[in-house]
Design a protein around this motif. Structure first.
Motif: not given
Length: 370
Positions: A192-198, A280-288
Protein backbone atom coordinates in the motif's frame (compact mmCIF):
# COMPACT_ATOMS: atom_id res chain seq x y z
CA UNK A 1 43.18 26.98 100.81
CA UNK A 2 40.26 29.36 101.59
CA UNK A 3 37.64 29.81 98.90
CA UNK A 4 38.45 32.92 96.89
CA UNK A 5 34.99 33.32 95.38
CA UNK A 6 32.35 32.07 97.85
CA UNK A 7 32.16 33.01 101.53
CA UNK A 8 29.49 31.68 103.88
CA UNK A 9 28.77 33.02 107.35
CA UNK A 10 25.99 31.02 108.88
CA UNK A 11 23.29 30.88 106.26
CA UNK A 12 24.48 34.03 104.49
CA UNK A 13 26.42 33.49 101.25
CA UNK A 14 28.60 36.13 99.62
CA UNK A 15 30.06 36.00 96.09
CA UNK A 16 33.16 38.02 95.34
CA UNK A 17 36.50 37.87 93.55
CA UNK A 18 37.22 37.49 89.85
CA UNK A 19 34.53 35.52 88.02
CA UNK A 20 36.02 35.27 84.55
CA UNK A 21 36.74 32.65 81.92
CA UNK A 22 40.31 32.30 83.22
CA UNK A 23 39.01 30.80 86.50
CA UNK A 24 36.05 28.97 84.95
CA UNK A 25 37.15 25.44 85.95
CA UNK A 26 37.99 26.48 89.54
CA UNK A 27 34.69 28.35 89.84
CA UNK A 28 32.71 25.30 88.78
CA UNK A 29 34.52 23.13 91.31
CA UNK A 30 33.89 25.70 94.06
CA UNK A 31 30.19 25.84 93.22
CA UNK A 32 30.02 22.05 93.12
CA UNK A 33 31.62 21.81 96.56
CA UNK A 34 29.27 24.44 97.99
CA UNK A 35 26.18 22.79 96.62
CA UNK A 36 22.80 24.37 95.88
CA UNK A 37 22.02 27.81 97.25
CA UNK A 38 18.45 26.97 98.18
CA UNK A 39 16.66 29.72 100.10
CA UNK A 40 19.79 31.05 101.83
CA UNK A 41 20.32 34.84 101.54
CA UNK A 42 23.05 35.91 99.15
CA UNK A 43 24.93 39.15 98.71
CA UNK A 44 27.01 40.46 95.85
CA UNK A 45 29.34 43.13 97.25
CA UNK A 46 31.00 43.48 93.85
CA UNK A 47 33.25 41.43 91.64
CA UNK A 48 36.83 42.24 90.81
CA UNK A 49 36.11 40.97 87.30
CA UNK A 50 33.00 39.58 85.66
CA UNK A 51 32.55 38.34 82.10
CA UNK A 52 29.93 36.27 80.30
CA UNK A 53 31.32 32.92 81.50
CA UNK A 54 31.41 34.02 85.12
CA UNK A 55 28.00 35.69 84.93
CA UNK A 56 26.50 32.46 83.61
CA UNK A 57 27.82 30.59 86.68
CA UNK A 58 26.49 33.29 89.01
CA UNK A 59 23.00 33.12 87.45
CA UNK A 60 23.01 29.31 87.64
CA UNK A 61 23.94 29.54 91.33
CA UNK A 62 21.49 32.19 92.49
CA UNK A 63 18.68 31.33 90.05
CA UNK A 64 17.24 33.06 87.01
CA UNK A 65 14.35 34.80 88.79
CA UNK A 66 16.59 36.21 91.49
CA UNK A 67 19.12 37.38 88.89
CA UNK A 68 16.43 39.22 86.92
CA UNK A 69 15.54 41.22 90.07
CA UNK A 70 19.13 41.92 91.05
CA UNK A 71 18.61 45.66 90.98
CA UNK A 72 16.13 45.38 93.87
CA UNK A 73 18.26 43.46 96.33
CA UNK A 74 21.85 44.29 95.28
CA UNK A 75 21.77 47.94 94.36
CA UNK A 76 25.34 48.49 95.50
CA UNK A 77 26.62 46.19 92.71
CA UNK A 78 28.07 48.18 89.77
CA UNK A 79 25.48 48.88 87.08
CA UNK A 80 27.54 47.23 84.35
CA UNK A 81 27.68 43.98 86.32
CA UNK A 82 23.98 44.21 87.12
CA UNK A 83 23.15 44.67 83.43
CA UNK A 84 25.32 41.71 82.44
CA UNK A 85 23.72 39.41 85.04
CA UNK A 86 20.20 40.48 84.02
CA UNK A 87 20.97 39.95 80.30
CA UNK A 88 22.37 36.47 81.00
CA UNK A 89 19.27 35.65 83.06
CA UNK A 90 16.94 36.73 80.28
CA UNK A 91 18.89 34.66 77.78
CA UNK A 92 18.79 31.59 80.04
CA UNK A 93 15.07 32.05 80.62
CA UNK A 94 14.27 32.12 76.87
CA UNK A 95 13.33 28.71 75.51
CA UNK A 96 16.11 27.15 73.53
CA UNK A 97 15.20 26.50 69.92
CA UNK A 98 15.62 22.86 69.22
CA UNK A 99 17.13 21.91 65.90
CA UNK A 100 14.39 20.22 63.85
CA UNK A 101 15.17 16.75 62.63
CA UNK A 102 16.45 16.52 59.08
CA UNK A 103 13.62 15.48 56.76
CA UNK A 104 13.91 12.29 54.78
CA UNK A 105 14.74 12.22 51.08
CA UNK A 106 11.13 11.40 50.23
CA UNK A 107 9.90 14.40 52.23
CA UNK A 108 12.44 16.69 50.55
CA UNK A 109 11.39 15.40 47.12
CA UNK A 110 7.70 16.01 47.88
CA UNK A 111 8.49 19.48 49.23
CA UNK A 112 10.47 20.33 46.07
CA UNK A 113 7.59 19.04 43.93
CA UNK A 114 5.13 21.15 45.89
CA UNK A 115 7.27 24.26 45.46
CA UNK A 116 7.47 23.65 41.72
CA UNK A 117 3.70 23.21 41.49
CA UNK A 118 3.13 26.46 43.39
CA UNK A 119 5.62 28.25 41.12
CA UNK A 120 3.83 26.81 38.05
CA UNK A 121 0.46 27.95 39.37
CA UNK A 122 1.72 31.47 40.05
CA UNK A 123 3.35 31.54 36.61
CA UNK A 124 0.09 30.57 34.90
CA UNK A 125 -1.80 33.22 36.89
CA UNK A 126 0.68 35.84 35.75
CA UNK A 127 0.30 34.65 32.16
CA UNK A 128 -3.51 34.85 32.30
CA UNK A 129 -3.35 38.32 33.86
CA UNK A 130 -0.94 39.50 31.17
CA UNK A 131 -3.15 38.05 28.42
CA UNK A 132 -6.07 40.00 29.88
CA UNK A 133 -4.00 43.18 29.93
CA UNK A 134 -2.97 42.70 26.30
CA UNK A 135 -6.54 42.03 25.18
CA UNK A 136 -7.83 45.07 27.09
CA UNK A 137 -5.20 47.29 25.47
CA UNK A 138 -6.04 45.82 22.05
CA UNK A 139 -9.76 46.53 22.60
CA UNK A 140 -9.00 50.14 23.55
CA UNK A 141 -6.91 50.57 20.38
CA UNK A 142 -9.82 49.45 18.21
CA UNK A 143 -11.42 52.77 19.05
CA UNK A 144 -8.19 54.64 18.33
CA UNK A 145 -6.81 53.23 15.07
CA UNK A 146 -4.43 56.17 14.65
CA UNK A 147 -2.45 54.81 17.64
CA UNK A 148 -1.43 51.63 15.81
CA UNK A 149 2.35 51.27 15.50
CA UNK A 150 2.38 50.20 11.85
CA UNK A 151 6.10 50.78 11.32
CA UNK A 152 7.03 48.66 14.34
CA UNK A 153 4.56 45.95 13.29
CA UNK A 154 6.02 45.72 9.77
CA UNK A 155 9.55 45.63 11.18
CA UNK A 156 8.65 42.73 13.46
CA UNK A 157 6.91 40.90 10.58
CA UNK A 158 10.13 41.19 8.62
CA UNK A 159 12.20 39.98 11.57
CA UNK A 160 10.01 37.15 12.84
CA UNK A 161 8.29 36.13 9.61
CA UNK A 162 10.23 36.84 6.45
CA UNK A 163 13.63 36.02 7.92
CA UNK A 164 12.31 32.70 9.22
CA UNK A 165 11.04 31.45 5.84
CA UNK A 166 14.29 29.66 4.81
CA UNK A 167 14.71 27.70 8.05
CA UNK A 168 11.02 26.76 8.19
CA UNK A 169 10.99 25.65 4.56
CA UNK A 170 14.19 23.63 4.94
CA UNK A 171 13.11 21.91 8.15
CA UNK A 172 9.63 20.98 6.93
CA UNK A 173 11.04 19.76 3.62
CA UNK A 174 13.38 17.37 5.43
CA UNK A 175 10.70 16.20 7.84
CA UNK A 176 8.35 15.62 4.89
CA UNK A 177 11.00 13.48 3.25
CA UNK A 178 11.53 11.51 6.47
CA UNK A 179 7.78 10.91 6.88
CA UNK A 180 7.56 9.71 3.28
CA UNK A 181 10.51 7.34 3.78
CA UNK A 182 8.91 6.00 6.96
CA UNK A 183 5.55 5.52 5.25
CA UNK A 184 7.14 3.79 2.29
CA UNK A 185 9.06 1.42 4.56
CA UNK A 186 6.04 0.43 6.64
CA UNK A 187 3.36 0.39 3.92
CA UNK A 188 5.51 -1.53 1.45
CA UNK A 189 4.97 -4.72 3.47
CA UNK A 190 1.23 -4.37 2.88
CA UNK A 191 1.49 -3.39 -0.76
CA UNK A 192 0.00 0.00 0.00
CA UNK A 193 2.83 2.37 -0.81
CA UNK A 194 0.38 4.63 -2.65
CA UNK A 195 -1.03 5.63 0.74
CA UNK A 196 2.27 7.32 1.53
CA UNK A 197 0.74 10.35 -0.21
CA UNK A 198 -2.16 10.38 2.25
CA UNK A 199 0.19 9.96 5.21
CA UNK A 200 2.32 12.93 4.20
CA UNK A 201 -0.69 15.07 3.32
CA UNK A 202 -2.64 14.41 6.53
CA UNK A 203 0.38 14.79 8.80
CA UNK A 204 1.53 18.11 7.34
CA UNK A 205 -1.81 19.71 6.67
CA UNK A 206 -3.19 18.94 10.12
CA UNK A 207 -0.15 18.84 12.41
CA UNK A 208 3.45 19.08 11.25
CA UNK A 209 3.20 22.18 9.08
CA UNK A 210 1.87 24.49 11.79
CA UNK A 211 3.52 22.66 14.71
CA UNK A 212 7.05 22.78 13.34
CA UNK A 213 6.67 26.43 12.35
CA UNK A 214 5.35 27.27 15.83
CA UNK A 215 8.19 25.41 17.59
CA UNK A 216 10.76 27.16 15.42
CA UNK A 217 9.26 30.55 16.22
CA UNK A 218 9.06 29.64 19.91
CA UNK A 219 12.80 29.07 19.91
CA UNK A 220 13.70 31.87 17.52
CA UNK A 221 11.23 34.71 18.06
CA UNK A 222 10.03 34.27 21.65
CA UNK A 223 13.63 34.31 22.83
CA UNK A 224 14.29 37.43 20.73
CA UNK A 225 11.27 39.20 22.26
CA UNK A 226 12.41 38.32 25.77
CA UNK A 227 15.99 39.42 25.15
CA UNK A 228 14.89 42.72 23.56
CA UNK A 229 12.44 43.66 26.30
CA UNK A 230 14.78 42.35 28.99
CA UNK A 231 17.58 44.57 27.74
CA UNK A 232 15.21 47.53 27.73
CA UNK A 233 14.14 46.68 31.28
CA UNK A 234 17.78 46.46 32.39
CA UNK A 235 18.56 49.84 30.83
CA UNK A 236 15.44 51.36 32.46
CA UNK A 237 14.04 52.27 29.04
CA UNK A 238 10.63 50.87 29.96
CA UNK A 239 10.56 53.06 33.08
CA UNK A 240 11.44 56.01 30.86
CA UNK A 241 8.48 55.24 28.59
CA UNK A 242 6.14 55.18 31.59
CA UNK A 243 7.59 58.49 32.77
CA UNK A 244 6.79 60.01 29.36
CA UNK A 245 3.20 58.81 29.69
CA UNK A 246 3.52 56.05 27.07
CA UNK A 247 1.98 52.62 27.55
CA UNK A 248 4.61 49.83 27.19
CA UNK A 249 1.90 47.32 26.26
CA UNK A 250 0.68 49.50 23.42
CA UNK A 251 4.15 50.51 22.31
CA UNK A 252 6.15 47.28 22.72
CA UNK A 253 3.83 44.29 23.10
CA UNK A 254 0.99 44.79 20.63
CA UNK A 255 3.24 45.30 17.57
CA UNK A 256 5.01 42.04 18.39
CA UNK A 257 1.75 40.19 18.97
CA UNK A 258 0.25 41.46 15.71
CA UNK A 259 3.42 40.58 13.81
CA UNK A 260 3.26 37.02 15.14
CA UNK A 261 -0.46 36.74 14.33
CA UNK A 262 0.35 37.64 10.71
CA UNK A 263 3.64 35.75 10.36
CA UNK A 264 2.86 32.35 11.83
CA UNK A 265 -0.12 31.47 9.58
CA UNK A 266 1.98 32.39 6.54
CA UNK A 267 4.92 30.35 7.82
CA UNK A 268 2.58 27.44 8.55
CA UNK A 269 1.37 27.60 4.95
CA UNK A 270 4.98 27.60 3.73
CA UNK A 271 5.70 24.65 6.02
CA UNK A 272 2.75 22.68 4.64
CA UNK A 273 3.85 23.27 1.05
CA UNK A 274 7.48 22.41 1.81
CA UNK A 275 6.50 19.22 3.64
CA UNK A 276 4.32 18.10 0.77
CA UNK A 277 7.13 18.93 -1.64
CA UNK A 278 9.57 16.84 0.39
CA UNK A 279 7.14 13.93 0.36
CA UNK A 280 6.62 14.33 -3.39
CA UNK A 281 10.38 14.24 -4.02
CA UNK A 282 10.76 10.99 -2.05
CA UNK A 283 7.68 9.48 -3.72
CA UNK A 284 9.09 10.32 -7.14
CA UNK A 285 12.61 9.05 -6.49
CA UNK A 286 11.91 6.00 -4.33
CA UNK A 287 8.33 4.87 -4.98
CA UNK A 288 8.02 5.51 -8.72
CA UNK A 289 5.08 7.83 -8.10
CA UNK A 290 5.06 10.67 -10.59
CA UNK A 291 4.41 14.24 -9.57
CA UNK A 292 1.16 14.29 -11.57
CA UNK A 293 -0.04 11.14 -9.80
CA UNK A 294 0.95 12.64 -6.45
CA UNK A 295 -1.05 15.81 -7.15
CA UNK A 296 -4.05 13.91 -8.52
CA UNK A 297 -4.23 11.65 -5.45
CA UNK A 298 -3.82 14.67 -3.20
CA UNK A 299 -6.75 16.47 -4.84
CA UNK A 300 -9.06 13.42 -4.81
CA UNK A 301 -8.44 11.99 -1.33
CA UNK A 302 -7.42 14.93 0.85
CA UNK A 303 -10.17 17.34 1.81
CA UNK A 304 -9.56 21.04 2.26
CA UNK A 305 -10.93 20.59 5.79
CA UNK A 306 -7.56 19.22 6.92
CA UNK A 307 -5.83 22.33 5.64
CA UNK A 308 -8.29 24.59 7.47
CA UNK A 309 -7.97 22.58 10.69
CA UNK A 310 -4.20 22.94 10.64
CA UNK A 311 -4.24 26.61 9.75
CA UNK A 312 -6.83 27.45 12.41
CA UNK A 313 -4.32 26.61 15.14
CA UNK A 314 -1.70 29.05 13.88
CA UNK A 315 -3.20 32.28 15.36
CA UNK A 316 -3.58 30.64 18.78
CA UNK A 317 0.01 29.44 18.74
CA UNK A 318 1.21 32.84 17.56
CA UNK A 319 -0.62 34.72 20.31
CA UNK A 320 0.63 32.42 23.08
CA UNK A 321 4.25 32.53 21.85
CA UNK A 322 4.28 36.32 21.57
CA UNK A 323 2.63 36.90 24.95
CA UNK A 324 4.97 34.51 26.77
CA UNK A 325 8.03 36.08 25.13
CA UNK A 326 6.96 39.60 26.09
CA UNK A 327 5.91 38.65 29.63
CA UNK A 328 9.26 37.01 30.38
CA UNK A 329 10.98 40.12 29.04
CA UNK A 330 9.07 42.30 31.51
CA UNK A 331 10.08 39.95 34.35
CA UNK A 332 13.81 40.59 33.88
CA UNK A 333 15.26 42.05 37.09
CA UNK A 334 18.19 43.94 35.60
CA UNK A 335 21.19 41.63 35.46
CA UNK A 336 22.61 39.73 32.51
CA UNK A 337 21.98 36.47 34.36
CA UNK A 338 18.31 37.36 34.70
CA UNK A 339 18.07 38.08 30.96
CA UNK A 340 19.51 34.64 30.15
CA UNK A 341 17.29 32.84 32.68
CA UNK A 342 14.07 34.45 31.44
CA UNK A 343 15.04 33.93 27.80
CA UNK A 344 15.45 30.22 28.48
CA UNK A 345 12.19 30.19 30.40
CA UNK A 346 10.30 31.84 27.55
CA UNK A 347 11.50 29.21 25.04
CA UNK A 348 10.62 26.31 27.33
CA UNK A 349 7.21 27.74 28.22
CA UNK A 350 6.38 28.54 24.61
CA UNK A 351 7.24 25.08 23.31
CA UNK A 352 5.38 23.44 26.20
CA UNK A 353 2.25 25.54 25.65
CA UNK A 354 2.32 24.97 21.88
CA UNK A 355 2.46 21.19 22.29
CA UNK A 356 -0.19 21.25 25.04
CA UNK A 357 -2.60 23.36 22.98
CA UNK A 358 -1.95 21.19 19.91
CA UNK A 359 -2.82 18.05 21.89
CA UNK A 360 -6.03 19.61 23.22
CA UNK A 361 -6.95 20.81 19.74
CA UNK A 362 -6.36 17.33 18.30
CA UNK A 363 -8.76 15.85 20.87
CA UNK A 364 -11.35 18.54 20.16
CA UNK A 365 -11.22 18.09 16.37
CA UNK A 366 -11.37 14.32 16.76
CA UNK A 367 -14.51 14.55 18.91
CA UNK A 368 -16.06 17.00 16.45
CA UNK A 369 -15.35 14.65 13.55
CA UNK A 370 -13.24 17.23 11.71
Amino acid sequence: MPNEWITQEGEHVSLHGEWTLRHYAELRRALHQHGKLGSAPVSLPGFEGLDTAGATLVVEFIGVEKAKQIGDWSSHLPHTQQALLMRIAEAMEAPQESTPPRPSRATEALAALGQQMIALWLQQRQLLAFIGLVLATFASLLLRPHHWRLTATVAHIHQSGLNAVPIVALLTFMVGAVVAFLGATVLQDFGATIYTIDLVAFSFLREFGVLLAAILLAGRTASAFTAQLGAMKSNEEIDALKTLGLDPIELLVLPRVMAMLISLPLLAFVGMLSGLFGGAVVATLSLDISVSQFMTTLQKEVSVTHFLVGLSKAPVFAFVIAVIGCLEGFKVSGSAQSVGAHTTSSVVQSIFMVILIDALAALFFMEMGW
